[in-house]
Design a protein around this motif. Sequence first.
Motif, PDB file in Angstrom:
ATOM      1  N   ARG A 104       0.830  -1.201   0.000  1.00 54.27           N
ATOM      2  CA  ARG A 104       0.000   0.000   0.000  1.00 54.27           C
ATOM      3  C   ARG A 104       0.868   1.255   0.000  1.00 54.27           C
ATOM      4  N   SER A 105       1.913   1.265   0.821  1.00 53.81           N
ATOM      5  CA  SER A 105       2.751   2.458   0.922  1.00 53.81           C
ATOM      6  C   SER A 105       3.474   2.736  -0.396  1.00 53.81           C
ATOM      7  N   LEU A 106       4.001   1.703  -1.028  1.00 55.64           N
ATOM      8  CA  LEU A 106       4.722   1.904  -2.287  1.00 55.64           C
ATOM      9  C   LEU A 106       3.778   2.379  -3.378  1.00 55.64           C
ATOM     10  N   SER A 107       2.559   1.830  -3.397  1.00 56.18           N
ATOM     11  CA  SER A 107       1.575   2.259  -4.389  1.00 56.18           C
ATOM     12  C   SER A 107       1.191   3.715  -4.180  1.00 56.18           C
ATOM     13  N   GLU A 108       0.993   4.096  -2.914  1.00 56.06           N
ATOM     14  CA  GLU A 108       0.593   5.470  -2.612  1.00 56.06           C
ATOM     15  C   GLU A 108       1.726   6.453  -2.871  1.00 56.06           C
ATOM     16  N   MET A 109       2.950   6.055  -2.603  1.00 56.06           N
ATOM     17  CA  MET A 109       4.078   6.932  -2.917  1.00 56.06           C
ATOM     18  C   MET A 109       4.198   7.132  -4.422  1.00 56.06           C
ATOM     19  N   ASN A 110       3.948   6.081  -5.181  1.00 54.79           N
ATOM     20  CA  ASN A 110       4.009   6.182  -6.630  1.00 54.79           C
ATOM     21  C   ASN A 110       2.912   7.105  -7.158  1.00 54.79           C
ATOM     22  N   THR A 111       1.712   7.013  -6.532  1.00 59.45           N
ATOM     23  CA  THR A 111       0.582   7.826  -6.965  1.00 59.45           C
ATOM     24  C   THR A 111       0.769   9.302  -6.625  1.00 59.45           C
ATOM     25  N   THR A 112       1.260   9.566  -5.428  1.00 58.61           N
ATOM     26  CA  THR A 112       1.370  10.953  -4.939  1.00 58.61           C
ATOM     27  C   THR A 112       2.713  11.611  -5.220  1.00 58.61           C
ATOM     28  N   GLY A 113       3.732  10.803  -5.527  1.00 58.68           N
ATOM     29  CA  GLY A 113       5.066  11.354  -5.724  1.00 58.68           C
ATOM     30  C   GLY A 113       5.790  11.666  -4.428  1.00 58.68           C
ATOM     31  N   MET A 114       5.255  11.174  -3.308  1.00 58.34           N
ATOM     32  CA  MET A 114       5.890  11.421  -2.012  1.00 58.34           C
ATOM     33  C   MET A 114       7.135  10.558  -1.845  1.00 58.34           C
ATOM     34  N   SER A 115       8.067  11.083  -1.061  1.00 59.60           N
ATOM     35  CA  SER A 115       9.211  10.277  -0.637  1.00 59.60           C
ATOM     36  C   SER A 115       8.749   9.396   0.514  1.00 59.60           C
ATOM     37  N   ALA A 133       9.796   9.325   3.558  1.00 61.66           N
ATOM     38  CA  ALA A 133       9.656  10.139   4.761  1.00 61.66           C
ATOM     39  C   ALA A 133       8.370  10.961   4.709  1.00 61.66           C
ATOM     40  N   GLN A 134       8.064  11.517   3.546  1.00 59.66           N
ATOM     41  CA  GLN A 134       6.838  12.301   3.400  1.00 59.66           C
ATOM     42  C   GLN A 134       5.610  11.415   3.565  1.00 59.66           C
ATOM     43  N   TRP A 135       5.687  10.199   3.005  1.00 63.96           N
ATOM     44  CA  TRP A 135       4.536   9.295   3.114  1.00 63.96           C
ATOM     45  C   TRP A 135       4.267   8.928   4.566  1.00 63.96           C
ATOM     46  N   LEU A 136       5.310   8.598   5.321  1.00 63.20           N
ATOM     47  CA  LEU A 136       5.103   8.215   6.714  1.00 63.20           C
ATOM     48  C   LEU A 136       4.548   9.386   7.516  1.00 63.20           C
ATOM     49  N   SER A 137       5.035  10.593   7.227  1.00 65.19           N
ATOM     50  CA  SER A 137       4.519  11.770   7.913  1.00 65.19           C
ATOM     51  C   SER A 137       3.048  11.979   7.582  1.00 65.19           C
ATOM     52  N   ALA A 138       2.704  11.824   6.305  1.00 61.94           N
ATOM     53  CA  ALA A 138       1.307  11.995   5.892  1.00 61.94           C
ATOM     54  C   ALA A 138       0.423  10.912   6.493  1.00 61.94           C
ATOM     55  N   LEU A 194      -2.552  11.733   8.963  1.00 61.21           N
ATOM     56  CA  LEU A 194      -3.916  11.358   8.571  1.00 61.21           C
ATOM     57  C   LEU A 194      -4.615  10.627   9.713  1.00 61.21           C
ATOM     58  N   ALA A 195      -3.876   9.749  10.370  1.00 60.32           N
ATOM     59  CA  ALA A 195      -4.454   8.996  11.487  1.00 60.32           C
ATOM     60  C   ALA A 195      -4.755   9.899  12.674  1.00 60.32           C
ATOM     61  N   SER A 196      -3.849  10.836  12.952  1.00 59.09           N
ATOM     62  CA  SER A 196      -4.027  11.679  14.141  1.00 59.09           C
ATOM     63  C   SER A 196      -5.067  12.774  13.934  1.00 59.09           C
ATOM     64  N   GLN A 244      -0.725  18.520   7.267  1.00 56.36           N
ATOM     65  CA  GLN A 244      -2.119  18.381   6.872  1.00 56.36           C
ATOM     66  C   GLN A 244      -2.264  18.370   5.358  1.00 56.36           C
ATOM     67  N   GLY A 245      -1.399  19.109   4.679  1.00 53.05           N
ATOM     68  CA  GLY A 245      -1.441  19.115   3.220  1.00 53.05           C
ATOM     69  C   GLY A 245      -1.094  17.764   2.636  1.00 53.05           C
ATOM     70  N   THR A 246      -0.022  17.157   3.140  1.00 54.01           N
ATOM     71  CA  THR A 246       0.350  15.842   2.631  1.00 54.01           C
ATOM     72  C   THR A 246      -0.658  14.795   3.055  1.00 54.01           C
ATOM     73  N   ALA A 247      -1.245  14.933   4.244  1.00 57.65           N
ATOM     74  CA  ALA A 247      -2.269  14.000   4.693  1.00 57.65           C
ATOM     75  C   ALA A 247      -3.489  14.067   3.788  1.00 57.65           C
ATOM     76  N   ALA A 248      -3.884  15.287   3.408  1.00 57.22           N
ATOM     77  CA  ALA A 248      -5.019  15.450   2.509  1.00 57.22           C
ATOM     78  C   ALA A 248      -4.725  14.839   1.142  1.00 57.22           C
ATOM     79  N   GLN A 249      -3.489  14.985   0.702  1.00 59.85           N
ATOM     80  CA  GLN A 249      -3.092  14.404  -0.583  1.00 59.85           C
ATOM     81  C   GLN A 249      -3.171  12.889  -0.532  1.00 59.85           C
ATOM     82  N   LEU A 250      -2.721  12.300   0.576  1.00 57.63           N
ATOM     83  CA  LEU A 250      -2.769  10.853   0.733  1.00 57.63           C
ATOM     84  C   LEU A 250      -4.216  10.379   0.814  1.00 57.63           C
ATOM     85  N   ALA A 251      -5.059  11.110   1.551  1.00 55.55           N
ATOM     86  CA  ALA A 251      -6.471  10.739   1.660  1.00 55.55           C
ATOM     87  C   ALA A 251      -7.141  10.767   0.292  1.00 55.55           C
TER      88      ALA A 251
END
Length: 237
Positions: free
Chosen positions: A93-104, A106-111, A115-117, A200-207
């Motif tokens: 899931r994480s690799l797919s979402e990083m590919n979709t969003t272009g996040m690194s 570190a950015q993905w884990l932060s997002a 998102l959870a919090s 919050q911006g990266t979390a919204a992008q991931l959501a």
Amino acid sequence: MTGATEITQLLNHAELVSSVAQQAQMVEQNVQAQITRLQQYVTMVQNLKQVPALMIDQTIGPYRTQISNFQSLSTAISQLQQAANATSSLFGRSLSEMNTTGMSPAQWLSAYTSLASTRGGIYQQQLTQDMQNVDALTTRAQNLQQIQSQIPNVAGTVQGLQMLNQQSNVLAGEMVDLHALMQRQVAQQMQDRAGEAQAQGTAAQLAAARAAAMGLTNQQEQQTTQGAPDFDLLQDQ
């Protein structure tokens, strides 16, 4: 490893977990073959009609012990495989979402933790489940190490077990590090709000990426099921 160095190991973690799951499946088949062979030998000895019962019991006793040991090993390997498969979903899931969003990574884990919090609900439940799966994988890998060490010469008897031992030993350490990293990230999200706007911006992008992926699944299901009602996306709790 610390900080960014740890999270950039995500790709390596994914590959290692997948390899352990595949290796465990193969070794489990080899263990079952050993159990079957021993059971057949015990049955053959028990069917000897002209041998005293006491001698039969003395003869098959060690083989019954071996069968019990192999059954314990089989259980440990199966549990390791199940835990690895469960954890693989996190990496997939994480690799797919990083590919979709272009996040690194570190950015993905932060997002992800943001998102959870901030959203809670299913996002918090997913994070909790992922952390439990990582923790369970560590425990299963350590359990395999312990059980196999109690069976004399088993690594030389079961093909592939030595490699699985080596991989699971490395995996246990990596999962301990990953679990600790996720815990630190969660704690940081709760305590440090200096970068709240960016988080919050990266979390919204991931959501949004997750909602889009779920929408695609919904569309595909409707195309293959005539008259199927629209399936509602999971809402935040």
